[in-house]
Design a protein around this motif. Structure first.
Motif, PDB file in Angstrom:
ATOM      1  N   HIS A  13       0.816  -1.216   0.000  1.00 30.77           N
ATOM      2  CA  HIS A  13       0.000   0.000   0.000  1.00 30.77           C
ATOM      3  C   HIS A  13       0.851   1.269   0.000  1.00 30.77           C
ATOM      4  O   HIS A  13       0.574   2.208   0.743  1.00 30.77           O
ATOM      5  N   ILE A  14       1.884   1.296  -0.829  1.00 27.50           N
ATOM      6  CA  ILE A  14       2.700   2.496  -0.991  1.00 27.50           C
ATOM      7  C   ILE A  14       1.916   3.449  -1.894  1.00 27.50           C
ATOM      8  O   ILE A  14       1.561   3.082  -3.011  1.00 27.50           O
ATOM      9  N   PRO A  15       1.624   4.671  -1.452  1.00 28.90           N
ATOM     10  CA  PRO A  15       0.760   5.565  -2.234  1.00 28.90           C
ATOM     11  C   PRO A  15       1.495   6.199  -3.419  1.00 28.90           C
ATOM     12  O   PRO A  15       1.781   7.394  -3.431  1.00 28.90           O
ATOM     13  N   THR A  18       2.576   2.405  -9.898  1.00 30.39           N
ATOM     14  CA  THR A  18       3.489   1.292 -10.087  1.00 30.39           C
ATOM     15  C   THR A  18       4.569   1.609 -11.116  1.00 30.39           C
ATOM     16  O   THR A  18       5.709   1.190 -10.968  1.00 30.39           O
ATOM     17  N   ARG A  85      -6.733   0.526  -5.972  1.00 25.74           N
ATOM     18  CA  ARG A  85      -6.957   1.888  -6.457  1.00 25.74           C
ATOM     19  C   ARG A  85      -8.101   2.503  -5.669  1.00 25.74           C
ATOM     20  O   ARG A  85      -9.090   1.838  -5.370  1.00 25.74           O
ATOM     21  N   ARG A 106      -6.575   7.324  -7.272  1.00 29.56           N
ATOM     22  CA  ARG A 106      -5.355   7.301  -6.480  1.00 29.56           C
ATOM     23  C   ARG A 106      -4.803   5.881  -6.526  1.00 29.56           C
ATOM     24  O   ARG A 106      -5.434   4.944  -6.038  1.00 29.56           O
ATOM     25  N   ARG A 107      -3.617   5.715  -7.086  1.00 31.63           N
ATOM     26  CA  ARG A 107      -3.041   4.390  -7.249  1.00 31.63           C
ATOM     27  C   ARG A 107      -2.087   4.069  -6.103  1.00 31.63           C
ATOM     28  O   ARG A 107      -1.573   4.973  -5.453  1.00 31.63           O
ATOM     29  N   SER A 108      -1.854   2.776  -5.893  1.00 31.63           N
ATOM     30  CA  SER A 108      -0.894   2.348  -4.879  1.00 31.63           C
ATOM     31  C   SER A 108      -0.112   1.154  -5.409  1.00 31.63           C
ATOM     32  O   SER A 108      -0.470   0.560  -6.423  1.00 31.63           O
ATOM     33  N   SER A 109       0.966   0.828  -4.709  1.00 33.69           N
ATOM     34  CA  SER A 109       1.868  -0.231  -5.160  1.00 33.69           C
ATOM     35  C   SER A 109       2.226  -1.160  -4.014  1.00 33.69           C
ATOM     36  O   SER A 109       2.221  -0.763  -2.850  1.00 33.69           O
ATOM     37  N   HIS A 110       2.569  -2.390  -4.375  1.00 29.09           N
ATOM     38  CA  HIS A 110       3.156  -3.355  -3.461  1.00 29.09           C
ATOM     39  C   HIS A 110       4.566  -3.648  -3.977  1.00 29.09           C
ATOM     40  O   HIS A 110       4.725  -4.022  -5.135  1.00 29.09           O
TER      41      HIS A 110
END
Length: 122
Positions: A13-15, A18, A85, A106-110
């Protein structure tokens, strides 16, 4: 064949998008752990900070749990996947042409990193 130590660490859940994270991740893949941390320390991208923290955490786990030295570790695998998202609905968005509405996403990454011993990686 000796036991291959692999240390895995995941940041979820890094805001951040990717694609932005993958630019930084691709720069440190295959490097030694200390070399990767030095490279990340001076990168101007915003994604360098969470990747730096993740690799530092994986190194600390390897030292504490398995007794490995930082000089022996290599970033054998590292990748970034899409996280959830968040659509800012119903009021967050922009009006588009032809009477349409485009929500703000708002996207996030793992991010996942796997450190291996230098002898085993080669």
């Amino acid at each position: 064949m000796a036991d291959v130590f692999e240390v895995k660490a995941i940041a979820r859940h890094i805001p951040m998008g990717t694609q932005k994270v993958r630019l930084v991740v691709n720069a440190v893949r295959g490097k030694g752990a200390s070399e990767a941390l030095d490279a990340l320390r001076f990168m101007p991208q915003a994604a360098a900070e969470p990747v730096f923290k993740l690799i530092a955490s994986a190194v600390a786990n390897a030292e504490e749990n398995y007794g490995l030295e930082m000089d022996e570790l290599v970033v054998s695998e590292i990748w970034a996947d899409e996280g959830p998202r968040h659509r800012k609905a119903p009021h967050g968005g922009r009006f588009a042409g032809r009477g349409r509405f485009r929500p703000i996403v708002r996207r996030s990454s793992h991010i996942t990193v796997v450190l291996a011993e230098r002898e085993a990686a080669q």
